[in-house]
Design a protein around this motif. Sequence first.
Motif, PDB file in Angstrom:
ATOM      1  N   SER A  27       3.619  -1.493 -16.676  1.00  0.00           N
ATOM      2  CA  SER A  27       4.431  -2.560 -16.470  1.00  0.00           C
ATOM      3  C   SER A  27       4.396  -3.078 -15.022  1.00  0.00           C
ATOM      4  CB  SER A  27       5.923  -2.336 -16.794  1.00  0.00           C
ATOM      5  OG  SER A  27       6.346  -1.225 -16.096  1.00  0.00           O
ATOM      6  N   SER A  28       4.006  -2.204 -13.986  1.00  0.00           N
ATOM      7  CA  SER A  28       3.774  -2.617 -12.512  1.00  0.00           C
ATOM      8  C   SER A  28       2.402  -3.013 -12.371  1.00  0.00           C
ATOM      9  CB  SER A  28       4.086  -1.491 -11.777  1.00  0.00           C
ATOM     10  OG  SER A  28       3.258  -0.536 -11.771  1.00  0.00           O
ATOM     11  N   LEU A  29       1.359  -2.697 -13.190  1.00  0.00           N
ATOM     12  CA  LEU A  29       0.066  -2.967 -12.895  1.00  0.00           C
ATOM     13  C   LEU A  29      -0.536  -4.257 -13.698  1.00  0.00           C
ATOM     14  CD1 LEU A  29      -1.351   0.361 -12.121  1.00  0.00           C
ATOM     15  CD2 LEU A  29      -0.646  -1.102 -10.422  1.00  0.00           C
ATOM     16  N   ASP A  30       0.238  -4.787 -14.543  1.00  0.00           N
ATOM     17  CA  ASP A  30      -0.310  -5.738 -15.482  1.00  0.00           C
ATOM     18  C   ASP A  30      -0.425  -7.314 -14.666  1.00  0.00           C
ATOM     19  OD1 ASP A  30       2.166  -6.990 -15.101  1.00  0.00           O
ATOM     20  OD2 ASP A  30       2.705  -6.623 -16.984  1.00  0.00           O
ATOM     21  N   GLY A  31      -0.263  -7.291 -13.261  1.00  0.00           N
ATOM     22  CA  GLY A  31      -0.492  -8.421 -12.626  1.00  0.00           C
ATOM     23  C   GLY A  31       0.635  -9.675 -12.577  1.00  0.00           C
ATOM     24  N   ARG A  32       1.607  -9.401 -13.281  1.00  0.00           N
ATOM     25  CA  ARG A  32       2.905 -10.204 -13.237  1.00  0.00           C
ATOM     26  C   ARG A  32       4.235 -10.045 -12.783  1.00  0.00           C
ATOM     27  NH1 ARG A  32       2.489 -14.554 -16.594  1.00  0.00           N
ATOM     28  NH2 ARG A  32       4.532 -14.620 -17.151  1.00  0.00           N
ATOM     29  N   ARG A  33       4.471  -8.486 -13.158  1.00  0.00           N
ATOM     30  CA  ARG A  33       5.806  -7.902 -12.528  1.00  0.00           C
ATOM     31  C   ARG A  33       5.317  -7.747 -10.923  1.00  0.00           C
ATOM     32  NH1 ARG A  33       9.305  -4.567 -15.946  1.00  0.00           N
ATOM     33  NH2 ARG A  33      10.635  -5.640 -14.749  1.00  0.00           N
ATOM     34  N   LEU A  34       5.462  -8.622 -10.211  1.00  0.00           N
ATOM     35  CA  LEU A  34       5.432  -8.422  -8.675  1.00  0.00           C
ATOM     36  C   LEU A  34       6.316  -7.768  -8.263  1.00  0.00           C
ATOM     37  CD1 LEU A  34       3.399 -11.827  -7.605  1.00  0.00           C
ATOM     38  CD2 LEU A  34       2.254  -9.618  -8.607  1.00  0.00           C
ATOM     39  N   THR A  35       7.489  -7.893  -8.438  1.00  0.00           N
ATOM     40  CA  THR A  35       8.723  -7.565  -7.792  1.00  0.00           C
ATOM     41  C   THR A  35       8.707  -6.004  -8.043  1.00  0.00           C
ATOM     42  OG1 THR A  35       9.856  -9.402  -7.903  1.00  0.00           O
ATOM     43  CG2 THR A  35      11.202  -7.574  -7.212  1.00  0.00           C
ATOM     44  N   LEU A  36       8.516  -5.621  -9.183  1.00  0.00           N
ATOM     45  CA  LEU A  36       8.397  -3.984  -9.562  1.00  0.00           C
ATOM     46  C   LEU A  36       7.437  -3.501  -8.809  1.00  0.00           C
ATOM     47  CD1 LEU A  36       9.895  -2.061 -11.318  1.00  0.00           C
ATOM     48  CD2 LEU A  36       8.126  -2.669 -13.031  1.00  0.00           C
ATOM     49  N   ARG A  37       6.032  -4.155  -8.856  1.00  0.00           N
ATOM     50  CA  ARG A  37       5.006  -3.541  -8.206  1.00  0.00           C
ATOM     51  C   ARG A  37       4.970  -3.513  -6.700  1.00  0.00           C
ATOM     52  NH1 ARG A  37      -1.339  -5.388  -9.441  1.00  0.00           N
ATOM     53  NH2 ARG A  37      -2.197  -3.861  -7.942  1.00  0.00           N
ATOM     54  N   SER A  38       5.815  -4.296  -6.098  1.00  0.00           N
ATOM     55  CA  SER A  38       5.871  -4.243  -4.594  1.00  0.00           C
ATOM     56  C   SER A  38       6.898  -3.098  -4.416  1.00  0.00           C
ATOM     57  CB  SER A  38       6.509  -5.766  -4.104  1.00  0.00           C
ATOM     58  OG  SER A  38       7.864  -5.838  -4.634  1.00  0.00           O
ATOM     59  N   MET A  39       7.814  -2.851  -5.303  1.00  0.00           N
ATOM     60  CA  MET A  39       8.601  -1.594  -4.959  1.00  0.00           C
ATOM     61  C   MET A  39       7.829  -0.134  -4.669  1.00  0.00           C
ATOM     62  SD  MET A  39      11.695  -2.115  -7.967  1.00  0.00           S
ATOM     63  CE  MET A  39      12.436  -0.708  -7.533  1.00  0.00           C
ATOM     64  N   THR A 224      11.625  17.308  -2.453  1.00  0.00           N
ATOM     65  CA  THR A 224      10.684  16.394  -3.085  1.00  0.00           C
ATOM     66  C   THR A 224      11.015  14.947  -2.674  1.00  0.00           C
ATOM     67  OG1 THR A 224      10.044  18.046  -4.758  1.00  0.00           O
ATOM     68  CG2 THR A 224       9.602  15.590  -5.106  1.00  0.00           C
ATOM     69  N   MET A 225      10.293  14.220  -2.116  1.00  0.00           N
ATOM     70  CA  MET A 225      10.593  13.026  -1.823  1.00  0.00           C
ATOM     71  C   MET A 225       9.366  11.871  -2.087  1.00  0.00           C
ATOM     72  SD  MET A 225      12.266  14.135   1.975  1.00  0.00           S
ATOM     73  CE  MET A 225      10.949  15.366   2.374  1.00  0.00           C
ATOM     74  N   HIS A 226       9.875  10.767  -2.166  1.00  0.00           N
ATOM     75  CA  HIS A 226       8.952   9.667  -2.477  1.00  0.00           C
ATOM     76  C   HIS A 226       9.010   8.648  -1.685  1.00  0.00           C
ATOM     77  CE1 HIS A 226      10.073  11.584  -6.423  1.00  0.00           C
ATOM     78  NE2 HIS A 226       9.019  11.197  -6.872  1.00  0.00           N
ATOM     79  N   PRO A 227       7.892   8.349  -0.729  1.00  0.00           N
ATOM     80  CA  PRO A 227       7.878   7.300   0.291  1.00  0.00           C
ATOM     81  C   PRO A 227       8.415   5.985  -0.127  1.00  0.00           C
ATOM     82  CG  PRO A 227       5.834   8.570   0.219  1.00  0.00           C
ATOM     83  CD  PRO A 227       6.544   8.840  -1.015  1.00  0.00           C
ATOM     84  N   GLN A 228       8.550   5.443  -1.406  1.00  0.00           N
ATOM     85  CA  GLN A 228       9.114   4.088  -1.358  1.00  0.00           C
ATOM     86  C   GLN A 228      10.536   4.283  -1.446  1.00  0.00           C
ATOM     87  OE1 GLN A 228       7.288   4.495  -5.313  1.00  0.00           O
ATOM     88  NE2 GLN A 228       9.000   3.617  -6.214  1.00  0.00           N
ATOM     89  N   LEU A 229      11.050   5.753  -1.487  1.00  0.00           N
ATOM     90  CA  LEU A 229      12.474   5.800  -1.324  1.00  0.00           C
ATOM     91  C   LEU A 229      13.014   6.281  -0.050  1.00  0.00           C
ATOM     92  CD1 LEU A 229      13.004   7.397  -5.037  1.00  0.00           C
ATOM     93  CD2 LEU A 229      13.390   4.973  -4.554  1.00  0.00           C
ATOM     94  N   ILE A 230      12.408   7.484   0.356  1.00  0.00           N
ATOM     95  CA  ILE A 230      12.904   7.926   1.447  1.00  0.00           C
ATOM     96  C   ILE A 230      12.545   7.109   2.856  1.00  0.00           C
ATOM     97  CG2 ILE A 230      10.973   9.278   1.835  1.00  0.00           C
ATOM     98  CD1 ILE A 230      14.548  10.503   2.331  1.00  0.00           C
ATOM     99  N   GLY A 231      11.346   6.416   2.383  1.00  0.00           N
ATOM    100  CA  GLY A 231      11.064   5.372   3.649  1.00  0.00           C
ATOM    101  C   GLY A 231      11.878   4.270   3.936  1.00  0.00           C
ATOM    102  N   ARG A 232      12.857   4.106   3.176  1.00  0.00           N
ATOM    103  CA  ARG A 232      13.899   2.851   3.564  1.00  0.00           C
ATOM    104  C   ARG A 232      14.444   3.362   4.921  1.00  0.00           C
ATOM    105  NH1 ARG A 232      12.785  -1.469   0.849  1.00  0.00           N
ATOM    106  NH2 ARG A 232      14.822  -2.244   1.984  1.00  0.00           N
ATOM    107  N   PRO A 233      14.843   2.510   5.843  1.00  0.00           N
ATOM    108  CA  PRO A 233      15.297   2.924   6.951  1.00  0.00           C
ATOM    109  C   PRO A 233      16.593   3.707   7.309  1.00  0.00           C
ATOM    110  CG  PRO A 233      14.962   0.564   7.066  1.00  0.00           C
ATOM    111  CD  PRO A 233      14.756   1.223   5.755  1.00  0.00           C
TER     112      PRO A 233
END
Length: 276
Positions: A27-39, A224-233
């Motif tokens: 759903s994040s790579l079909d080229g349309r859901r840019l908000t989800l993909r940007s997360m 176990t951490m995910h950069p998109q989550l733990i990377g928030r300030p």
Amino acid sequence: MTMWPDRKRFAVTLSFDLDAETAWESSSLDGRRLTLRSMGAYGRRVGVPRILELLAKYDVRAQFYIPALIAEMDPNVVRAIAEAGHGIGCHGYFHERVDEQTPEQNLRILRDSKAVLERTIGREVNHYRAPVWEITPDVISSLVELGFRTDSSLMGDDRPYLVGGEPGQLLELPVSWALDDWEQFAYSAEPAVGGVIEAPDKVLSLWTAEMEGMRAYGGHFILTMHPQLIGRPSRLLMLERLIQCIQQHDDAWWCTPDDVYEQVRKGALDLPVHPY
């Protein structure tokens, strides 16, 4: 109690799953859901540079598990991680669940993802973590067949153990949902992920308590951490406070999967063998 090197009381490993866009499946790579993909993209664009800076500040080497597709999409971020001295491990090709694949598909995914990562960083990759921590007996057998050194997907102990092969050829570095930032911070409306986004102070309290428990029992504290989550300030500042707290204990052994494997190879750790 496991006797860690230099008579350290417990072991500490910081690990990061760089799922990025693959965390949200097709759903994040079909080229349309840019908000989800940007997360997901936030993790590799913003989170990883911040994490690398923090790790360098405290001279901590960590382990990153990366889907091969991310290495193809953004090879520079994978090379930056490796060049900073951190370990790289396989994490599927597209973060696909192995229990939804055939054994033949799983073997092909393992071979292909290993090859992609090795071409990207120019060195051998021998560590694995199953996407969403779902691992099957055929994958364990394939890891042994392909010469992987460690897996980090199971939850059968809070110390390393041997699994797979006879009498146990694969080193397992067990994980826990309590020590995963996804359970604390992940949120998406659609697909529905998470219910409450926790405050960093609450997570710091949880992880500190778990760390002290591992110290008391001589365990292996693996985050176990995910950069998109733990990377928030705010969360990265929380992680910095946790690192400071752990470094106050001079009986902590900071290690990567390669470090633990080397101790096992030398016969320096007396580890149990579990079937899973």
